[in-house]
Design an enzyme around this catalytic site. Structure first.
Site, PDB file in Angstrom:
ATOM      1  N   ASP A  80       0.761  -1.074   0.081  1.00 30.10           N
ATOM      2  CA  ASP A  80      -0.109   0.038   0.061  1.00 30.10           C
ATOM      3  C   ASP A  80       1.135   1.442  -0.178  1.00 30.10           C
ATOM      4  OD1 ASP A  80       0.804  -0.700   2.656  1.00 30.10           O
ATOM      5  OD2 ASP A  80      -0.574   0.990   3.377  1.00 30.10           O
ATOM      6  N   GLU A 173      -0.055  -1.010   5.703  1.00 22.82           N
ATOM      7  CA  GLU A 173       1.223  -0.884   6.561  1.00 22.82           C
ATOM      8  C   GLU A 173       1.055   0.766   6.996  1.00 22.82           C
ATOM      9  OE1 GLU A 173       5.184   0.565   7.496  1.00 22.82           O
ATOM     10  OE2 GLU A 173       3.950   1.200   6.020  1.00 22.82           O
TER      11      GLU A 173
END
Length: 401
Positions: A80, A173
């Site tokens: 991400d 994350e």
């Protein structure tokens, strides 16, 4: 395929995570990249590669003959990105033989300047990779993904001797949830490295202690023309809260091991308001003191304005992994040796942030962090070089050896 070629492909798949989402992963776009990576691992020969129900990609490369009893080592990166600057299509720009000087980012009007980024002259002669200035690039952490994938390809295709190598790519994350559903037994490694840092050769195992702190302010609304000694303006109380924090302890005013309070977002009117902070400090005692300061502010303002005016919630996110890694310093020594074998100067410095490795270290998988060769994360000035990605890949291969 070289790591930069993979990076150019991965960054065009936008993968912003969403802290307000109730789904896992927090955005469907991350699953697009996850499935792409699992398929690519299978094409490389990692037969057991798959995406689990939480959007985590797993794959294991078996040990080569004679190395079945070696330590099982893992490599982890996150898929991400932040949400900021992701509205437009991401268009990477390749500039061979960069001159090390101020560099205009497309037609965006933004300049990658030596004044703001003093390391730029050190990149002179390299092939620079940037966005067009209208979006992030996505080096954080698709550079980590690209170098791990390229390491896997080299281990397999070049028949490099190694013990079992575990690979994982995590979602979410950036919103602190990358390790929430990580299956350490399935991952199958005894130790691991996250590849999610700055310049190539960086070795990091001292991270922030981290929490988020959310203030909710409940005002008392009365017509402003008739509110003498009655109105409690929630937005003004919010301003008062921020004014009571140490003005120098912000990200702009701190460096190295110094912690901070960061006002991440705010909203409000006279009736109600919200302040959302992240709080960071390497030192555990200083971190605890910062939380006590926040609680004292809430207590003091409730005494001033009335109980229930200020509501504070604090959620711990991760702890300084140094407390764990100090018992496994062979991981740091091996990383130094891998850098030396790859012809790279290593540098040990604290992380002014956190990684999935913080949580995983406390969950039983000691997991320091390695640099990727990226700079200026989380904004339109993000950049890396072709050479940095190659060097990082070499370091990972040496670690696997």
């Amino acid at each position: 395929m070289r790591a930069y070629e993979r990076l150019l492909k991965y960054v065009t798949v936008k993968t912003p995570s969403d802290e307000f989402s109730q789904t896992v992963p927090s955005s469907d776009c991350q699953l697009v990249l996850a499935n792409m990576l699992a398929d690519e691992l299978k094409e490389l020969g990692v037969a057991n590669a798959h995406v689990d129900e939480f959007g985590v990609v797993y794959g294991i490369i078996p040990a080569t003959q004679g190395h079945e009893n070696d330590i099982k080592l893992g490599f982890i990166a996150h898929m991400d990105t932040v949400k900021d600057y992701t509205e437009a299509p991401i268009q990477p720009v390749i500039t061979p033989n960069y001159d090390g000087c101020d560099f205009p980012l497309g037609d965006s009007g933004r300049i990658l300047s030596v004044k703001d980024f003093p390391h730029l002259p050190l990149l002179k002669g390299r092939t620079l990779i940037t966005s067009d200035g209208n979006t992030i690039l996505g080096v954080d952490d698709k550079a980590g993904v690209a170098t791990i994938m390229t390491m896997a390809e080299r281990l397999i295709n070049e028949n490099i001797p190694h013990g079992q190598i575990s690979i994982a790519f995590t979602p979410d994350e950036e919103i602190g949830a990358g390790a929430d559903h990580f299956d350490i037994p399935k991952f199958g490694a005894e130790f691991a490295y996250t590849v999610d840092g700055g310049k190539e050769g960086d070795i990091q195992y001292e991270t922030f202690n981290a929490c988020r702190a959310d203030f909710k302010i409940n005002g008392f609304a009365v017509h402003p023309g008739d509110s003498k000694d009655t109105m409690i303006n929630a937005s003004l109380v919010a301003m008062e809260i921020n004014s009571l924090l140490p003005g120098c302890e912000t990200p702009r005013g701190t460096e190295g091991y110094e912690g901070f309070y960061h006002l991440n977002s705010m909203k409000g009117d006279a009736c109600s308001a919200e302040l959302h902070y992240i709080v960071r400090d390497h030192d555990a005692a200083s971190f605890d003191a910062k939380q006590k300061t926040l609680r004292l502010i809430a207590k003091t303002l409730n005494e001033k304005w009335g109980e229930g005016t200020v509501e504070l919630s604090i959620e711990e996110q991760y702890r300084n992994m140094a407390e764990i890694i100090q018992h496994h310093m062979h991981l740091i020594e091996n990383a130094k040796k891998a850098c030396e074998n790859a012809g790279v100067n290593w540098d040990i410095l604290p992380v002014r942030g956190g990684t999935d490795g913080c949580r995983l270290s406390y969950d039983g998988l000691p997991c320091p962090n390695l640099g990727t060769g990226g700079y200026a994360f989380h904004g339109p000035y993000e950049h890396t070089t072709v050479e940095a990605l190659d060097i990082t890949t070499d370091i990972l291969v040496e670690l696997a050896r």
